[in-house]
Design an enzyme around this catalytic site. Structure first.
Site, short mmCIF file in Angstrom:
data_model
loop_
_atom_site.label_atom_id
_atom_site.label_comp_id
_atom_site.label_asym_id
_atom_site.label_seq_id
_atom_site.Cartn_x
_atom_site.Cartn_y
_atom_site.Cartn_z
CE1 TYR A 1 60.95 32.05 50.55
CE2 TYR A 1 59.47 32.20 53.10
CZ TYR A 1 60.78 32.03 52.31
OH TYR A 1 61.11 34.04 52.68
CB SER B 1 62.17 33.23 56.38
OG SER B 1 60.66 33.37 55.97
#
Length: 270
Positions: free
Chosen positions: A156, A143
């Site tokens: 995250y 990501s």
């Protein structure tokens, strides 16, 4: 690397980016694609879709919990049995937890096991055969949060940074022995993670978001060039450069973004 005539394993392939990657690999001429997901029915459905779209490609679906090292090894063993070898392991499965310090130790462990340890399990499972051949490719879906950060989710942001760190180590350690590594680092992608299963979620990354198919196309292009960073949103590279050029200024800008997201979206950045 060109995908034509290669064999590929894709985890997290029942939906979203994983599904698009599996279809793109098959259409690009892969001779075998293993489609794995925790959702066994979803993996089987996508396998059938890929097989129907590309009849000449050998395809199978398998249930796998990527947090379980033995399950990842079993997936690798089955793909090797069916295809003869695994040329590309696309470690794509991942989850998000929209919490900060309120996340429990158990929640931290769960996201760590999926977003970080799954990549390590994949490397342990398939690296020996790749080193024996002197050729292999790891494609890890990470990501942009791994290069920048994630507003509204400490777990995250932390796990995606760790995933980048492991991929860097893998490339440094084995790159001169024929092992190639790429990290896919998009911003918003039009999946359930971004919008929610019923489209109920709102977040600032939805503006400028791209389709999973766009990510898959960018991945094939990045693999052809054997680039470490595959950036479906090219602007991420500029943001990353700014971070490195003036870290304190970047942090001030991120704090302003954090405040904006809290006010407009209730802390949900995605």
């Amino acid at each position: 690397m060109q995908v034509k005539d290669k064999t590929v394993v894709v985890t997290g392939a029942a939906t979203g980016i994983g599904r698009a990657l599996a279809m793109a690999f098959a259409r690009a001429g892969a001779r075998g694609v293993a489609i794995a997901d925790l959702n066994a029915a979803g993996a089987a459905t996508v396998a059938a879709e890929v097989q129907a779209a590309v009849p000449d490609c050998a395809v199978f679906g398998q249930a796998v919990d990527v947090a379980d090292a033995s399950a990842v090894q079993a997936l690798t063993d089955e793909a090797t049995r069916r295809f003869g070898q695994v040329d590309v392991f696309c470690s794509n499965a991942g989850i998000i937890l929209r919490k900060g310090l309120d996340a429990s130790a158990e929640e931290w462990q769960r996201i760590w096991d999926i977003n970080v340890m799954a990549h390590i399990h994949a490397a342990k499972a398939v690296l020996p055969q790749m080193l024996e051949r002197g050729d292999g490719y790891f494609v890890n879906t990470v990501s942009a949060a791994g290069l920048l950060s994630q507003i509204g989710s400490a777990p995250y942001a932390v796990t995606k940074h760790a995933a980048i760190g492991f991929a860097e180590w893998l490339s440094i350690t084995y790159g001169d022995r024929g092992i190639k590594v790429s990290c896919i680092c998009p911003q918003g992608v039009q999946t359930n993670m971004l919008f929610g299963e019923k489209g109920e979620r709102k977040g600032f990354l939805q503006e400028g978001s791209v389709t999973p198919e766009h990510v898959a196309d960018a991945t094939l292009a990045g693999m052809a060039d054997e680039r470490f960073l595959i950036l479906p949103h090219p602007e991420v590279l500029e943001y990353y450069r700014r971070k490195g050029q003036d870290y304190d200024r970047w942090l001030r800008g991120m704090r302003r973004l954090h405040e904006k997201v809290m006010q407009e979206f209730g802390g949900i950045a995605m």
